[in-house]
Design a protein around this motif. Structure first.
Motif, PDB file in Angstrom:
ATOM      1  N   PRO A 164       0.832  -1.212   0.000  1.00 51.45           N
ATOM      2  CA  PRO A 164       0.000   0.000   0.000  1.00 51.45           C
ATOM      3  C   PRO A 164       0.864   1.259   0.000  1.00 51.45           C
ATOM      4  CG  PRO A 164      -0.831  -1.601   1.575  1.00 51.45           C
ATOM      5  CD  PRO A 164       0.488  -2.125   1.100  1.00 51.45           C
ATOM      6  N   PRO A 165       0.773   2.078  -1.051  1.00 53.83           N
ATOM      7  CA  PRO A 165       1.619   3.272  -1.125  1.00 53.83           C
ATOM      8  C   PRO A 165       0.921   4.491  -0.530  1.00 53.83           C
ATOM      9  CG  PRO A 165       0.469   3.006  -3.182  1.00 53.83           C
ATOM     10  CD  PRO A 165      -0.018   1.891  -2.277  1.00 53.83           C
ATOM     11  N   ASP A 168       5.471  15.755   5.388  1.00 51.52           N
ATOM     12  CA  ASP A 168       6.698  15.589   6.164  1.00 51.52           C
ATOM     13  C   ASP A 168       6.928  14.137   6.563  1.00 51.52           C
ATOM     14  OD1 ASP A 168       6.994  18.283   5.951  1.00 51.52           O
ATOM     15  OD2 ASP A 168       6.259  18.745   7.966  1.00 51.52           O
ATOM     16  N   ALA A 169       5.837  13.365   6.644  1.00 51.83           N
ATOM     17  CA  ALA A 169       5.947  11.983   7.099  1.00 51.83           C
ATOM     18  C   ALA A 169       6.104  10.986   5.958  1.00 51.83           C
ATOM     19  CB  ALA A 169       4.718  11.609   7.935  1.00 51.83           C
ATOM     20  N   ILE A 170       5.787  11.379   4.720  1.00 51.78           N
ATOM     21  CA  ILE A 170       5.773  10.397   3.628  1.00 51.78           C
ATOM     22  C   ILE A 170       6.692  10.758   2.464  1.00 51.78           C
ATOM     23  CG2 ILE A 170       3.414   9.706   4.168  1.00 51.78           C
ATOM     24  CD1 ILE A 170       2.461  11.385   1.803  1.00 51.78           C
ATOM     25  N   LEU A 171       7.228  11.979   2.431  1.00 53.46           N
ATOM     26  CA  LEU A 171       8.016  12.437   1.284  1.00 53.46           C
ATOM     27  C   LEU A 171       9.432  12.775   1.723  1.00 53.46           C
ATOM     28  CD1 LEU A 171       8.065  13.331  -1.732  1.00 53.46           C
ATOM     29  CD2 LEU A 171       7.351  15.605  -0.939  1.00 53.46           C
ATOM     30  N   SER A 172      10.411  12.168   1.061  1.00 47.78           N
ATOM     31  CA  SER A 172      11.805  12.442   1.393  1.00 47.78           C
ATOM     32  C   SER A 172      12.250  13.755   0.752  1.00 47.78           C
ATOM     33  CB  SER A 172      12.703  11.308   0.898  1.00 47.78           C
ATOM     34  OG  SER A 172      12.772  11.312  -0.519  1.00 47.78           O
ATOM     35  N   PRO A 173      13.216  14.444   1.343  1.00 44.52           N
ATOM     36  CA  PRO A 173      13.718  15.687   0.743  1.00 44.52           C
ATOM     37  C   PRO A 173      14.262  15.481  -0.670  1.00 44.52           C
ATOM     38  CG  PRO A 173      14.438  15.502   3.025  1.00 44.52           C
ATOM     39  CD  PRO A 173      13.813  14.186   2.673  1.00 44.52           C
ATOM     40  N   ALA A 174      14.901  14.347  -0.919  1.00 43.19           N
ATOM     41  CA  ALA A 174      15.465  14.095  -2.250  1.00 43.19           C
ATOM     42  C   ALA A 174      14.363  13.967  -3.295  1.00 43.19           C
ATOM     43  CB  ALA A 174      16.319  12.831  -2.218  1.00 43.19           C
ATOM     44  N   LEU A 204      -9.848  32.621  -9.958  1.00 44.41           N
ATOM     45  CA  LEU A 204      -8.986  31.701 -10.696  1.00 44.41           C
ATOM     46  C   LEU A 204      -8.393  32.388 -11.925  1.00 44.41           C
ATOM     47  CD1 LEU A 204      -8.268  28.701 -10.252  1.00 44.41           C
ATOM     48  CD2 LEU A 204     -10.046  28.127 -11.903  1.00 44.41           C
ATOM     49  N   THR A 205      -7.115  32.149 -12.161  1.00 43.42           N
ATOM     50  CA  THR A 205      -6.423  32.714 -13.320  1.00 43.42           C
ATOM     51  C   THR A 205      -6.641  31.837 -14.544  1.00 43.42           C
ATOM     52  OG1 THR A 205      -4.718  33.702 -11.910  1.00 43.42           O
ATOM     53  CG2 THR A 205      -4.174  33.401 -14.233  1.00 43.42           C
ATOM     54  N   GLU A 206      -6.895  32.460 -15.677  1.00 42.36           N
ATOM     55  CA  GLU A 206      -7.086  31.710 -16.912  1.00 42.36           C
ATOM     56  C   GLU A 206      -5.773  31.089 -17.363  1.00 42.36           C
ATOM     57  OE1 GLU A 206      -9.330  32.478 -21.136  1.00 42.36           O
ATOM     58  OE2 GLU A 206      -7.826  33.946 -20.532  1.00 42.36           O
ATOM     59  N   GLY A 207      -5.849  29.887 -17.927  1.00 41.81           N
ATOM     60  CA  GLY A 207      -4.651  29.240 -18.443  1.00 41.81           C
ATOM     61  C   GLY A 207      -4.746  27.729 -18.366  1.00 41.81           C
ATOM     62  N   ASP A 208      -3.628  27.079 -18.613  1.00 42.15           N
ATOM     63  CA  ASP A 208      -3.547  25.620 -18.585  1.00 42.15           C
ATOM     64  C   ASP A 208      -3.000  25.167 -17.231  1.00 42.15           C
ATOM     65  OD1 ASP A 208      -4.451  25.405 -21.228  1.00 42.15           O
ATOM     66  OD2 ASP A 208      -2.430  25.732 -22.008  1.00 42.15           O
ATOM     67  N   TYR A 209      -3.746  24.302 -16.567  1.00 43.27           N
ATOM     68  CA  TYR A 209      -3.374  23.783 -15.255  1.00 43.27           C
ATOM     69  C   TYR A 209      -2.896  22.338 -15.404  1.00 43.27           C
ATOM     70  CZ  TYR A 209      -5.499  27.817 -12.955  1.00 43.27           C
ATOM     71  OH  TYR A 209      -5.785  29.088 -12.521  1.00 43.27           O
ATOM     72  N   ALA A 210      -1.960  21.947 -14.559  1.00 43.14           N
ATOM     73  CA  ALA A 210      -1.402  20.596 -14.613  1.00 43.14           C
ATOM     74  C   ALA A 210      -1.703  19.861 -13.315  1.00 43.14           C
ATOM     75  CB  ALA A 210       0.107  20.648 -14.842  1.00 43.14           C
ATOM     76  N   ALA A 211      -2.294  18.681 -13.430  1.00 47.29           N
ATOM     77  CA  ALA A 211      -2.540  17.822 -12.271  1.00 47.29           C
ATOM     78  C   ALA A 211      -1.537  16.671 -12.316  1.00 47.29           C
ATOM     79  CB  ALA A 211      -3.966  17.288 -12.291  1.00 47.29           C
ATOM     80  N   ARG A 212      -0.830  16.465 -11.200  1.00 49.89           N
ATOM     81  CA  ARG A 212       0.153  15.383 -11.117  1.00 49.89           C
ATOM     82  C   ARG A 212      -0.195  14.474  -9.945  1.00 49.89           C
ATOM     83  NH1 ARG A 212       5.902  17.747 -10.485  1.00 49.89           N
ATOM     84  NH2 ARG A 212       4.823  18.991  -8.895  1.00 49.89           N
ATOM     85  N   ILE A 213      -0.004  13.186 -10.153  1.00 50.36           N
ATOM     86  CA  ILE A 213      -0.281  12.194  -9.119  1.00 50.36           C
ATOM     87  C   ILE A 213       0.985  11.375  -8.903  1.00 50.36           C
ATOM     88  CG2 ILE A 213      -1.665  10.189  -8.482  1.00 50.36           C
ATOM     89  CD1 ILE A 213      -2.947  12.649 -11.079  1.00 50.36           C
ATOM     90  N   PHE A 214       1.376  11.214  -7.637  1.00 49.58           N
ATOM     91  CA  PHE A 214       2.593  10.484  -7.294  1.00 49.58           C
ATOM     92  C   PHE A 214       2.266   9.335  -6.345  1.00 49.58           C
ATOM     93  CE2 PHE A 214       3.763  14.897  -8.081  1.00 49.58           C
ATOM     94  CZ  PHE A 214       4.819  14.776  -8.980  1.00 49.58           C
ATOM     95  N   LEU A 215       2.831   8.162  -6.631  1.00 49.25           N
ATOM     96  CA  LEU A 215       2.816   7.048  -5.683  1.00 49.25           C
ATOM     97  C   LEU A 215       4.133   7.074  -4.919  1.00 49.25           C
ATOM     98  CD1 LEU A 215       1.358   3.915  -7.526  1.00 49.25           C
ATOM     99  CD2 LEU A 215       0.160   5.642  -6.192  1.00 49.25           C
ATOM    100  N   LEU A 216       4.055   6.986  -3.595  1.00 50.04           N
ATOM    101  CA  LEU A 216       5.248   7.041  -2.762  1.00 50.04           C
ATOM    102  C   LEU A 216       5.391   5.765  -1.947  1.00 50.04           C
ATOM    103  CD1 LEU A 216       4.881  10.668  -1.315  1.00 50.04           C
ATOM    104  CD2 LEU A 216       6.096   9.964  -3.369  1.00 50.04           C
TER     105      LEU A 216
END
Length: 244
Positions: free
Chosen positions: A53-54, A102-108, A173-185
């Protein structure tokens, strides 16, 4: 959305293996801004496969826009601008995750993928001389205004292989192109990621005025001046009638 549901079904039907994948989509791929727009909520959902489970992080970033950050200092009893920095930072940035970052993501991993707010701003900085204090000031100001948001427990995992979260978009909201990103950790590292886009556009009269101001600023300025003069004359005439 139908395409995404089909891909999610294929991912869920795939046999379990060593592959670690994530796929996601939005409940809508475009947002229209008109005179009645008061903010909106978009749903980010998807499915994943992983050996264990990530943790999941979802970010939504608006288009970069220039910003000037000034530091004030007291000189001879007067507060003046002592230093400034020019940066290009996302107009909007939201981070949602299954647990506090802070608990699930490393600084690197954070530095490499520019996930947290300070790194997201630095990743689009206008010049190499931006100091940490200027970036932190910008993040603090935009967080207070609601343009930058972070929710450490907003991503819900369903059935061990599905996830969802809602991202609130502000009314300005500002007009433009928005980016959604999903990360598994896993153990602080990114093991899989996915990206999709959201289009935000003005419509109706707002769209016409926006394009006119950017494409033909002289015409827009003259039109604004004419409207102001006409409004002044109209108000003066109305008050004159009341005085009679």
């Amino acid at each position: 959305m139908i395409r995404a549901l089909g891909l999610v079904a294929l991912l869920l039907a795939a046999p379990a293996g060593n592959a670690q994948e994530v796929i996601a989509d939005l409940d809508q791929t475009s947002v229209s801004i008109d005179s009645t727009f008061a903010g909106q909520e978009i749903l980010v959902f998807g499915a994943f496969t992983a050996d264990a489970p990530p943790d999941i992080v979802v970010t939504v970033a608006g288009p970069p826009e220039p910003a000037t950050i000034r530091r004030k200092a007291r000189r001879m009893g007067i507060w003046v601008n002592a230093a400034q920095a020019e940066v290009s930072a996302p107009a909007f940035y939201a981070v949602a995750s299954t647990a506090p970052l802070d608990a699930i993501l490393s600084p690197a991993a954070d530095l490499r993928h520019a996930i947290t707010l300070p790194h997201a701003v630095r990743s689009v900085a206008a010049g190499p001389g931006q100091s940490r204090s200027f970036v932190e000031a910008l993040v603090r100001i935009r967080t207070a205004s609601g343009a930058y948001r972070r929710d450490g427990e907003a991503v819900e995992v369903i059935g061990g292989r599905l996830f969802r979260t809602a991202i609130a978009l502000p009314s300005d909201l500002t007009e433009g192109d928005y980016a959604a990103r999903i990360f598994l950790l896993s153990e602080g590292a990114v093991i899989a990621d996915y990206a999709t886009a959201l289009e935000v556009r003005k419509v109706g009269l707002e769209r016409f005025l926006y394009r006119l101001a950017h494409d033909r600023p002289l015409v827009y300025g003259l039109m604004s001046l004419a409207i102001a003069i006409a409004a002044g004359w109209g108000a003066a005439g109305l008050f004159g009638l009341f005085r009679r």
